[in-house]
Design a protein around this motif. Structure first.
Motif: not given
Length: 275
Positions: A69-74, A113-118
């Protein structure tokens, strides 16, 4: 001293006239000679053909390490703390997500908005010879959704990069890496009993030198845009990397083609002519 010049063309004139006497003296089919089997024809082409066909069918599998897991924007406020969740990743090339969010009708402000990446990176075995590395893989995504909202859009994406030698460059820094190679699902509305799926196969190649150690990088992203209502992203929602054909997820396929073979293949369709 006189140096004689030698023509580069081979003298094949002796084949222009048939050896009539020799041919006429050959035994005929009715001769009462003991049956013999002549040897010395050399190896047949079957072994070469079987080897080439086997090589063409065979791809080397390469397992992907578990995604990190890298980005966790909320949303910054407490209204959005029921964030987009993800279960612990495994080395199966997949990222699994769930969500349960609510936004009251009297809230002020824009959409939440939510944005996550791995990310995952795979290092391949070193190239034994100079040539090209060929690779293929599939990108797949599924979103199982439910909800009633004024605005509810879920999307998935995959970024990909590859380098010929991980000791000299990073696959995360290749040209065009910031642009996804695939957006399997884009703007899927979170409506009742929504089950959206998509899959795409990618193939490519890159030149390698002897001893190069290629590396592939993948980034899986999931985004949710939402306003005024409620939304659920159910279990079963995921994005994954897998083989191009049937098989388990978490595996990409590759093969090396030596430069000598590529040069030969480039000349196979050239007609043979007598000098």
């Amino acid at each position: 001293m006189t140096i004689a010049t030698v023509s580069s063309a081979r003298d094949l004139s002796r084949l222009e006239d048939l050896p009539v006497d020799l041919i006429d003296d050959l035994p005929n089919a009715a001769d009462d000679a003991p049956a013999t089997s002549r040897t010395g024809f050399g190896d047949s082409f079957d072994r070469i053909q079987a080897g080439i066909q086997g090589w063409l069918r065979h791809w080397e599998p390469q397992r992907l390490p578990a995604f990190t897991a890298v980005r966790d924007a909320m949303p910054a406020s407490s209204r959005g703390r029921s964030e987009l969740q993800a279960s612990p990743t495994r080395d199966d090339g997949a990222v699994r997500v769930t969500a349960s969010v609510y936004d009251g009708p009297n809230r002020d402000g824009g959409p939440l908005s939510w944005s996550r990446n791995w990310a995952s990176v795979a290092v391949l075995p070193p190239a034994r010879e100079a040539g090209r590395l060929y690779y293929r893989f599939s990108v797949s995504s599924r979103l199982v959704l439910d909800g009633q909202a004024a605005l509810s859009l879920a999307s998935t994406s995959v970024n990909f990069g590859i380098v010929a030698d991980a000791a000299k460059a990073s696959p995360f820094e290749t040209t065009g890496f910031a642009t996804p190679i695939a957006r399997p699902l884009v703007g899927v509305q979170c409506r009742e009993d929504q089950d959206a799926q998509a899959s795409q196969v990618f193939e490519g190649s890159i030149a390698v030198r002897q001893g190069d150690t290629p590396a592939m990088a993948f980034v899986i992203g999931t985004d949710l845009l939402f306003e005024d209502g409620w939304v659920r992203v159910h279990e079963g929602s995921s994005t994954w990397i897998g083989s191009a054909g049937p098989g388990a997820s978490g595996t990409v396929e590759f093969r090396y083609a030596p430069a000598a073979m590529l040069r030969l293949l480039g000349r196979l369709d050239e007609p043979h002519r007598v000098a």
